[in-house]
Write a protein that holds these residues in place. Structure first.
Motif, PDB file in Angstrom:
ATOM      1  N   GLY A 472       0.822  -1.216   0.000  1.00 15.83           N
ATOM      2  CA  GLY A 472       0.000   0.000   0.000  1.00 15.83           C
ATOM      3  C   GLY A 472       0.845   1.251   0.000  1.00 15.83           C
ATOM      4  O   GLY A 472       2.010   1.227  -0.404  1.00 15.83           O
ATOM      5  N   LYS A 473       0.239   2.317   0.493  1.00 14.87           N
ATOM      6  CA  LYS A 473       0.920   3.622   0.479  1.00 14.87           C
ATOM      7  C   LYS A 473       2.278   3.587   1.165  1.00 14.87           C
ATOM      8  O   LYS A 473       3.222   4.224   0.740  1.00 14.87           O
ATOM      9  CB  LYS A 473       0.055   4.653   1.194  1.00 14.87           C
ATOM     10  N   GLU A 501      -7.992   0.738  -5.195  1.00 21.89           N
ATOM     11  CA  GLU A 501      -7.998   1.413  -3.895  1.00 21.89           C
ATOM     12  C   GLU A 501      -6.642   1.195  -3.254  1.00 21.89           C
ATOM     13  O   GLU A 501      -6.226   0.066  -3.022  1.00 21.89           O
ATOM     14  CB  GLU A 501      -9.072   0.827  -2.980  1.00 21.89           C
ATOM     15  N   ILE A 502      -5.960   2.281  -3.010  1.00 27.00           N
ATOM     16  CA  ILE A 502      -4.657   2.178  -2.353  1.00 27.00           C
ATOM     17  C   ILE A 502      -4.856   2.542  -0.894  1.00 27.00           C
ATOM     18  O   ILE A 502      -5.283   3.661  -0.584  1.00 27.00           O
ATOM     19  CB  ILE A 502      -3.624   3.158  -2.979  1.00 27.00           C
ATOM     20  N   SER A 507      -3.854  -2.974  -0.553  1.00 20.18           N
ATOM     21  CA  SER A 507      -4.660  -2.288  -1.572  1.00 20.18           C
ATOM     22  C   SER A 507      -5.587  -3.280  -2.273  1.00 20.18           C
ATOM     23  O   SER A 507      -5.496  -4.501  -2.046  1.00 20.18           O
ATOM     24  CB  SER A 507      -3.759  -1.635  -2.622  1.00 20.18           C
ATOM     25  N   THR A 545     -14.469  -0.274  -0.324  1.00 18.38           N
ATOM     26  CA  THR A 545     -14.076   0.366   0.940  1.00 18.38           C
ATOM     27  C   THR A 545     -15.244   0.538   1.901  1.00 18.38           C
ATOM     28  O   THR A 545     -16.317   0.937   1.505  1.00 18.38           O
ATOM     29  CB  THR A 545     -13.494   1.759   0.671  1.00 18.38           C
ATOM     30  N   GLY A 558      -6.761   3.385   6.167  1.00 16.55           N
ATOM     31  CA  GLY A 558      -6.519   3.487   4.728  1.00 16.55           C
ATOM     32  C   GLY A 558      -7.257   4.655   4.116  1.00 16.55           C
ATOM     33  O   GLY A 558      -8.355   4.992   4.526  1.00 16.55           O
ATOM     34  N   ARG A 560      -9.029   6.119   0.807  1.00 20.51           N
ATOM     35  CA  ARG A 560      -9.536   5.740  -0.502  1.00 20.51           C
ATOM     36  C   ARG A 560      -8.853   6.646  -1.514  1.00 20.51           C
ATOM     37  O   ARG A 560      -8.950   7.865  -1.438  1.00 20.51           O
ATOM     38  CB  ARG A 560     -11.043   5.962  -0.491  1.00 20.51           C
ATOM     39  N   ASP A 561      -8.115   6.073  -2.392  1.00 22.90           N
ATOM     40  CA  ASP A 561      -7.353   6.885  -3.334  1.00 22.90           C
ATOM     41  C   ASP A 561      -8.019   6.839  -4.693  1.00 22.90           C
ATOM     42  O   ASP A 561      -8.132   5.801  -5.302  1.00 22.90           O
ATOM     43  CB  ASP A 561      -5.934   6.301  -3.419  1.00 22.90           C
TER      44      ASP A 561
END
Ligand code: AMP
Length: 622
Positions: A472-473, A501-502, A507, A545, A558, A560-561
């Motif tokens: 992930g991030k 979704e990252i 993710s 998410t 997390g 939501r990207d």
């Protein structure tokens, strides 16, 4: 390279050019001036705006004009009132040491009686818009029977604007033995038609490849989804703290809407289009010329007559319907030897429109990623530091306050002080762009050219499988890198990617269901590694998410990207707006950003040029 003197101009004209600071002729001037001085042959010239074409056609005419006769000897037809005024003003400057030479601009929207009165006093050079010129001919106030030169300036624009009938009428009343000079930036078949019909055996000249105006312009394009077009526009403005630009829109409505949005987002902008009254247009243009405004949002036609030589950027919010208009737009920058950037914001589908433009301009567009929040913050921060370096301290005024200020800050060391002062301006901007999504259309980044609806139809939940991935991030994963990682597994050619979704430590992504098995075996078989972590992929349920999911723990922590490849429902978008700086709402930031109104904000051009009409309420907030 010749000098103006060597081109054969007299001393009064040379003096005027020196007064104007013209030192050497531009390419089109070098070619056109001796030609028109030495020959009566018609001329067909390929020249963009900004190449010095006004002087190219008017100087040899001024050299030959008969100042003792009050007859109209030259007429220059131009597409707009602004351009006509600009040309007339240039000719007046060029002829200021020539006794008895008079120039008059005639155009619609102004009193015809005034123009008639001036005409009756005897004017040798007329610069007219086609409509008003026909009017004056019909009223028998403009006599062209002794005309020696007819100049069609920006012939392509005149035809684009529907002036073919007027041109025919004017040309019909001019003498056969006049010399006709046609200047155009482009030669579509309509212009070729005019050239064929009205020019006799013309000599052709071109400022072509060596044309300084266009050579100085680099062409860039940014690919975004439609919904991110406006956000991309703002980022382009924000990442260029010294921007001085025209944003071109296709319609009056689009122009006004974009200008309104930018104004409400705090940018130093105004709109210029045909729905405004002439007085409003004049006022906007004057504010832009004097740099009170940093950005002008304009239609092609309204911006036509604006003579601004130092634009840093031309931005095509949308590409023009007619590709020829692109050259006019981009020709507004890179003028008078300065460098400029012409930017096109396009969707994946619009990308194909770039190829014919590339053929027309003889240059390639450079694909450019939309600036990230971090890049913007960095540029704005550097701008702020530059301003700190350059600021002039008013020693006498500030002295009285210093002792108490020193006393208050005495416990802070140098580093801490710098950090805090910079943060006053910077924090809000940083917050604004914190979590700002990647706006690049990743379909473009993957090199997939989706010219049909195929993709969007297929991208349906039912046809997608959702995968969990254990990075992930925190592993520096972003949507673009995830797409790259997926592509690297060579699962299938042009595989469809759905929502991404990252989150912080893991993710999710969706891929075409057809390749579910291939995806799993590709990731397992390839023993994938990312930033030093062994990658693990699992199939998960369809929930997104905030909903329960298998195979990947909770959504705790997390973000939501909103990645570029994702299909976003309205609810998703609402979430993003709260988080990111690219929603439609006015950013809750004190940071000026570039092109933003607040004085003293990083990126704003010095107060002396751009600060004159600042809102005092805003100023108080510094
Ligand atoms: P134009 O293409 O005629 O609109 O000219 C573009 C700009 O270049 C105008 O601002 C002119 O004043 C300027 N210009 C034209 N010719 C020269 C020259 N030879 N030297 C310097 N500036 C010029």
């Amino acid at each position: 390279m010749s000098t103006f003197k060597e081109l054969g101009l007299n001393s009064q004209i040379l003096q005027a050019l020196t007064d104007l600071g013209y030192e050497t002729p531009t390419e089109i001037q070098e070619k056109a001036i001796p030609q028109v001085l030495s020959s009566k042959q018609d001329l067909k010239a390929f020249a963009q705006t900004g190449t010095g074409k006004t002087a190219a056609f008017s100087l040899p005419i001024l050299e030959q004009i008969d100042a003792n006769s009050g007859d109209t000897q030259a007429i220059i037809l131009s597409p707009t009132r602004e351009l006509a005024l600009q040309i007339a003003s240039n000719i007046t400057d060029f002829s200021k040491h020539l006794k008895g030479v008079k120039t008059l601009a005639v155009y619609g929207g102004a009193s015809i009686e005034d123009q008639v009165r001036k005409l009756n006093k005897g004017v040798q050079i007329i610069v007219g818009t086609p409509g008003r010129t026909v009017d004056l001919i019909n009223r028998k106030q403009l006599k062209l029977s002794n005309l020696k030169w007819l100049i069609l300036d920006e012939a392509d624009e005149m035809l684009n604007m529907g002036f073919k009938d007027e041109l025919d009428k004017i040309l019909a009343v001019t003498p056969k033995d006049k010399q006709t000079l046609l200047f155009s930036a482009t030669f579509p078949k309509e212009v070729e038609g005019i050239a064929k019909a009205y020019l006799r055996n013309p000599i052709e000249i071109s400022a072509g490849e060596k044309n300084k105006g266009t050579d100085q312009v680099s062409h860039q394009y940014y690919v975004v989804s439609e919904r991110n077009r406006y956000a991309a526009l703002k980022r382009i403005a924000d990442v260029n703290p010294d921007i001085y630009s025209i944003i071109f829109c296709r319609t009056r409505r689009e122009t006004q809407e974009i200008a309104d949005k930018l104004i409400s987002d705090g940018y130093n902008v105004d709109a210029l289009h045909g729905d405004l009254s002439q007085a409003q247009r004049d006022s906007v243009m004057e504010k832009f010329r004097s740099k009170t405004l940093q950005i002008l949002v304009a239609t092609d036609v309204a911006a036509r007559g604006l003579d601004v030589t130092d634009l840093t950027h031309v931005i095509n919010h949308k590409l023009p319907d007619q590709i020829e208009s692109y050259t006019h737009r981009s020709g507004r920058t890179g003028r008078a030897g300065k460098e400029g950037i012409s930017i096109a914001i396009v969707t994946v589908r619009e990308k194909s429109k770039l190829h014919p433009i590339e053929r027309l301009i003889g240059k390639k567009f450079i694909s450019t990623p939309i600036p990230t929040g971090k890049e913007i913050c960095q540029n704005q921060l550097l701008k702020l530091i530059d301003k700190v370096q350059d600021i002039k301290v008013n020693e006498t005024e500030i002295n009285d306050f210093l002792p108490s200020i020193y006393e208050k800050l005495k416990d802070l060391d140098r580093e801490e002080l710098i950090k805090r002062f910079v943060s006053i301006e910077f924090n809000t901007f940083l917050t604004y762009y914190e979590n700002a999504p990647d706006l690049n259309d990743s379909e473009h980044m993957r090199g997939v050219d989706r010219n049909s609806d195929r993709g969007s139809k297929r991208r349906d939940d039912e046809n997608m499988t959702r995968f969990f991935i254990n990075i992930g991030k925190k592993d520096k994963l972003n949507p673009a890198r995830l797409i790259g990682l997926i592509n690297d597994q060579r699962i299938a050619k042009n595989i469809e990617i759905g929502q991404i979704e990252i989150l912080d430590t893991f993710s999710f992504f969706e891929l075409d269901k057809t390749y579910e098995k291939e995806t799993m075996s590709a990731f397992e078989g390839n023993d994938v590694d990312f930033e030093g972590r062994s990658v693990n992929v699992e199939i998960t349920t369809k929930q997104r998410t905030g909903q329960a999911r298998s195979g990947g723990g909770s959504s705790r922590g997390g973000d939501r990207d909103r990645g570029p490849r994702k299909r976003t429902g309205d609810s998703d978008r609402g979430n993003d707006r709260k988080r990111s700086g690219d929603g439609d709402r006015k950013p809750k930031t004190d940071f000026g950003g570039f092109g933003r109104k607040r004085p003293g904000a990083p990126g704003t051009i010095s107060k002396s040029t751009f600060g004159s009409d600042q809102n005092p309420k805003r100023r108080k907030r510094i």
